[in-house]
Design an enzyme around this catalytic site. Structure first.
Site, PDB file in Angstrom:
ATOM      1  N   ASP A 284       0.971  -0.920  -0.082  1.00  0.00           N
ATOM      2  CA  ASP A 284       0.015  -0.046  -0.119  1.00  0.00           C
ATOM      3  C   ASP A 284       1.263   1.238  -0.110  1.00  0.00           C
ATOM      4  OD1 ASP A 284      -1.691  -2.183   0.230  1.00  0.00           O
ATOM      5  OD2 ASP A 284      -3.005  -0.754   2.246  1.00  0.00           O
TER       6      ASP A 284
ATOM      7  N   ASP B 244     -15.927  -3.486   0.703  1.00  0.00           N
ATOM      8  CA  ASP B 244     -14.819  -2.768   1.876  1.00  0.00           C
ATOM      9  C   ASP B 244     -15.938  -2.684   2.797  1.00  0.00           C
ATOM     10  OD1 ASP B 244     -12.597  -3.095   0.345  1.00  0.00           O
ATOM     11  OD2 ASP B 244     -12.421  -0.943  -0.464  1.00  0.00           O
TER      12      ASP B 244
END
Ligand SMILES: O=C(O)c1ccccc1N[C@@H]1O[C@H](COP(=O)(O)O)[C@@H](O)[C@H]1O
Length: 241
Positions: A11, A130
């Site tokens: 990330d 998510d």
């Protein structure tokens, strides 16, 4: 039975490889160069890299050039996420040579566009679901975006090839994956599911592996690798058994 695919995560925030807790902006721990991290996972035997532009996801800029550099340096398959919300960002993402992209916010806010790109690009498009509880979150996980199962049914009807399911409450916490959520999503769709969030141990990976017959195809591993809870070589061995 196919083995569970492992996707080590890189990330990227402000040019650095980071891990967040619950995906909260400001909770970053930095792990240095994204390219070095990605190359390390590749050397360790990864077949996939899960690469996320967190600035693009949060709307705090982007790391597009760096993401393209990392994706371009990989000999392995790359799954690219973060800020892919329109034709221009999708074209830039696919131009990196990645194997597939994950759409998050767009699946909640611009469903017509997502249906169009699913029809155009097939299994190069996955949708990241998510969730907190069963409520989807978009815009860097800061905004509610509807019900998980209603959205899943809609995306299934549009031919979405794959879902990446993240329990936000678990993400970056090393508290173990939400196996119930994964089972429930697998029961609600015939499409493959990639598990994300909470992996802390080799036993967690074995537990996710036990859901392969139900439809779990892969697991994203982030914090546990960076915190050296186990090595990627050990993880690959654990899921090969
Ligand atoms: O991966 C994270 O930790 C993360 C945290 C906060 C927001 C997004 C995060 N990652 C991935 O980014 C895409 C969503 O981006 P967008 O909504 O399409 O711009 C999704 O795959 C998230 O899992």
């Amino acid at each position: 039975m196919p083995k569970l695919e492992l996707l080590p995560a890189v990330d990227v925030r402000d040019g650095q490889a980071v891990r967040l807790v619950h995906g909260e902006s400001g909770s970053e721990t930095s792990y240095g160069s994204p390219l070095e991290a990605a190359l390390a996972w590749q050397r360790a035997g990864a077949e996939w890299l899960h690469l996320v532009d967190l600035d693009a996801a949060f709307g705090t800029g982007d790391n597009r050039a760096l993401i393209a550099e990392v994706a371009g340096a990989m000999d392995i398959k790359v799954e690219l996420s973060g800020g892919i919300r329109d034709d221009a960002s999708l074209a830039a993402a696919l131009a990196t040579g990645c194997r597939r992209v994950n759409l998050g916010t767009a699946a909640l806010e611009t469903p017509e566009w997502v249906a169009k790109v699913i029809a155009e690009h097939g299994d190069q498009i996955a949708v990241g679901l998510d969730v907190r509880g069963t409520t989807l979150r978009g815009r860097g996980w800061t905004r509610d975006g509807g019900d998980l199962y209603e959205t899943l049914a809609r995306l299934d009807s549009e031919g979405c090839a794959r879902y990446v399911v993240t329990d936000i409450a678990k993400d970056g916490t090393l508290q173990g994956p939400n196996l119930e959520l994964l089972k429930n999503v697998c029961a609600a769709t015939d499409q493959p599911v990639v598990a994300s969030g909470g992996v802390s141990s080799l036993d967690d990976l074995r537990a996710i592996s036990s859901l392969v017959p139900e439809g779990v195809e892969g697991a994203i591993v982030g914090k546990a690798l960076y915190a050296k809870a186990f090595t990627l070589e050990e993880a690959l061995k654990a899921v090969a058994a």
